[in-house]
Design a protein around this motif. Structure first.
Motif, PDB file in Angstrom:
ATOM      1  N   LYS A 189       0.838  -1.207   0.000  1.00  0.00           N
ATOM      2  CA  LYS A 189       0.000   0.000   0.000  1.00  0.00           C
ATOM      3  C   LYS A 189       0.871   1.254   0.000  1.00  0.00           C
ATOM      4  N   ASN A 190       1.906   1.265   0.805  1.00  0.00           N
ATOM      5  CA  ASN A 190       2.800   2.417   0.858  1.00  0.00           C
ATOM      6  C   ASN A 190       3.600   2.576  -0.436  1.00  0.00           C
ATOM      7  N   LEU A 191       4.021   1.460  -1.031  1.00  0.00           N
ATOM      8  CA  LEU A 191       4.788   1.544  -2.268  1.00  0.00           C
ATOM      9  C   LEU A 191       3.932   2.122  -3.399  1.00  0.00           C
ATOM     10  N   LYS A 192       2.656   1.757  -3.441  1.00  0.00           N
ATOM     11  CA  LYS A 192       1.754   2.300  -4.462  1.00  0.00           C
ATOM     12  C   LYS A 192       1.624   3.810  -4.339  1.00  0.00           C
ATOM     13  N   GLN A 193       1.684   4.313  -3.115  1.00  0.00           N
ATOM     14  CA  GLN A 193       1.565   5.755  -2.891  1.00  0.00           C
ATOM     15  C   GLN A 193       2.868   6.495  -3.172  1.00  0.00           C
ATOM     16  N   THR A 194       3.975   5.763  -3.129  1.00  0.00           N
ATOM     17  CA  THR A 194       5.292   6.398  -3.241  1.00  0.00           C
ATOM     18  C   THR A 194       5.882   6.292  -4.636  1.00  0.00           C
ATOM     19  N   ASP A 195       5.611   5.185  -5.319  1.00  0.00           N
ATOM     20  CA  ASP A 195       6.242   4.896  -6.602  1.00  0.00           C
ATOM     21  C   ASP A 195       5.165   4.588  -7.633  1.00  0.00           C
ATOM     22  N   SER A 196       5.352   5.068  -8.842  1.00  0.00           N
ATOM     23  CA  SER A 196       4.309   4.956  -9.871  1.00  0.00           C
ATOM     24  C   SER A 196       4.305   3.621 -10.599  1.00  0.00           C
ATOM     25  N   GLN A 197       5.277   2.773 -10.365  1.00  0.00           N
ATOM     26  CA  GLN A 197       5.373   1.518 -11.110  1.00  0.00           C
ATOM     27  C   GLN A 197       4.253   0.546 -10.740  1.00  0.00           C
ATOM     28  N   THR A 198       3.897  -0.298 -11.705  1.00  0.00           N
ATOM     29  CA  THR A 198       2.992  -1.405 -11.427  1.00  0.00           C
ATOM     30  C   THR A 198       3.676  -2.386 -10.479  1.00  0.00           C
ATOM     31  N   ILE A 199       2.932  -2.838  -9.491  1.00  0.00           N
ATOM     32  CA  ILE A 199       3.468  -3.827  -8.547  1.00  0.00           C
ATOM     33  C   ILE A 199       2.873  -5.181  -8.909  1.00  0.00           C
ATOM     34  N   HIS A 200       3.716  -6.093  -9.328  1.00  0.00           N
ATOM     35  CA  HIS A 200       3.270  -7.400  -9.781  1.00  0.00           C
ATOM     36  C   HIS A 200       3.166  -8.366  -8.608  1.00  0.00           C
ATOM     37  N   GLN A 201       2.383  -9.408  -8.811  1.00  0.00           N
ATOM     38  CA  GLN A 201       2.310 -10.459  -7.810  1.00  0.00           C
ATOM     39  C   GLN A 201       3.666 -11.149  -7.682  1.00  0.00           C
ATOM     40  N   ALA A 202       3.892 -11.794  -6.567  1.00  0.00           N
ATOM     41  CA  ALA A 202       5.181 -12.441  -6.314  1.00  0.00           C
ATOM     42  C   ALA A 202       5.515 -13.409  -7.439  1.00  0.00           C
ATOM     43  N   LYS A 203       6.741 -13.333  -7.904  1.00  0.00           N
ATOM     44  CA  LYS A 203       7.168 -14.238  -8.962  1.00  0.00           C
ATOM     45  C   LYS A 203       7.590 -15.576  -8.368  1.00  0.00           C
TER      46      LYS A 203
END
Length: 386
Positions: free
Chosen positions: A291-305
């Motif tokens: 949740k914090n990364l989505k607010q801080t960085d614009s990149q898409t966050i993928h599910q765990a590889k």
């Protein structure tokens, strides 16, 4: 008050960039990171952290703590700073170390008011003989509530799992003789190693798909006309969970003993590197971080590889709630453990990822310190899984 973390990161961003770039230009291999550890601890000391060096009998390991006078949880950020032979910081540990240090310093500026403590752990030799293993075994995490580390990658991924791993060496001793004139007087240690490989290959048919067994012959004789009296094989043996890995290792050890019986050689079995446990991501902590990364960085966050590798953070996750997410370098497809990956860390994009990562780690630590329901969810999940 959480917004103040951005201000604190802004104050130290140039120093963080300088430290990361210095690590890039001065790479040190595992357990030889003397300058790297000194650089990070000097910075932490400037910000009133209490430093303890040489912990768990590793000269480049350290514990840095900032403890407020108010009660509260203890947040740990784990710093890596070992490089790879030939490619330097091709795994981005220069970013990992400085992101953790930056997060620790930023959060320390708030704990006097909100309560709790911040710990930064310097964890050498992740690439070879990870110091997180003895740290987990010797109680370093006993008074820590959550542990976090953030790894650069081509793209951002939520924290996932990793395979448990044992690094096992099989050393056979036979008897040398002239391979042509008197072969009957020799005991061929190399034949034992070959039978070991054949036996393992036969076993593969009966192993689940998550198991990985791969090895080399590190010693196999000196001359073709001499029966080898010494032969050694080294294997990495991996599985999704430690309990099943132990079962696989027992089977392979039985094969190794059988190979010795077939030739008459004697066998010594040993671990040539530390064993890694499987990574158990704490989902409650991971969701807070994401949740914090989505607010801080614009990149898409993928599910765990899907991971078939092994990390010493797995051992940490067995003793304390932990996460090991990935933050993207804005270059999908770039391959880790390459010079290109290392070079990416000192670009403008790499510098921005360093700041975004440090800020996200700090924000997540703040959430744990101030949100009792989140901490209860983290602990409830950890002790239920455990």
């Amino acid at each position: 008050m959480k917004h103040k973390l951005s201000e604190e990161i802004k104050k130290i961003e140039q120093q963080l960039w300088n430290m990361s770039d210095h690590l890039y230009h001065n790479p040190e291999l595992g357990d030889q990171e003397f300058q790297s550890a000194q650089l990070l601890t000097n910075f932490l000391k400037e910000h009133q952290f209490i430093i303890e060096t040489g912990i768990v009998n590793r000269s480049t390991a350290f514990k840095a703590e900032y403890k407020s006078e108010k009660p509260g949880p203890t947040i740990a950020y784990l710093a890596e700073y070992d490089a790879l032979p030939g490619v330097g910081h091709g795994c981005g540990h220069n970013l990992i170390g400085t992101m953790s240090v930056g997060a620790g310093v930023a959060l320390s500026k708030l704990v006097d008011e909100i309560g709790g403590s911040v710990v930064v752990l310097g964890t050498p030799a992740e690439e070879t003989n990870g110091a997180k293993v003895p740290m987990s075994a010797e109680g370093v995490f006993d008074n820590i509530d959550v542990a976090m580390i953030l790894h650069p990658s081509d793209q951002s991924y939520v924290s996932g799992d990793s395979l448990a791993m044992d690094a096992i060496q099989y050393s056979y001793t036979g008897k040398s003789s002239h391979a042509a004139a008197s072969p009957e007087k020799g005991i061929n240690a190399l034949d034992s190693v070959i039978q070991l490989f054949n036996g393992i290959n036969a076993l593969r048919e009966h192993l689940p798909t998550d198991v990985r067994v791969h090895g080399i012959i590190s010693e196999g004789g000196q001359a073709a006309n001499v029966v080898p009296d010494k032969a050694t094989a080294q294997f990495y043996i991996r599985a999704k969970e430690r309990t099943y890995l132990n079962n696989v290792v027992e089977k392979i050890n039985n094969i190794a003993n059988g190979a010795a019986l077939m030739t008459g050689a004697t066998l010594e079995i040993s671990n040539y590197e530390l064993s890694y446990d499987d990574m158990k991501t704490n989902d409650a902590l991971s969701k807070a971080f994401t949740k914090n990364l989505k607010q801080t960085d614009s990149q898409t966050i993928h599910q765990a590889k899907q991971s078939y590798g092994s990390i010493d953070m797995g051992n940490v996750s067995q003793v304390v709630p932990a996460i090991h997410p990935y933050i993207g370098l804005h270059q999908p497809g770039i391959v880790a453990h390459t010079k290109e990956f290392a070079d990416r860390t000192i670009t403008t994009e790499g510098h921005q990822i360093l700041i975004n990562g440090a800020l996200t780690l700090a924000k997540t630590g703040y959430d744990v310190l101030t949100d009792q329901m989140l901490l209860e969810a983290i602990n409830g999940e950890f002790f239920k899984v455990k």
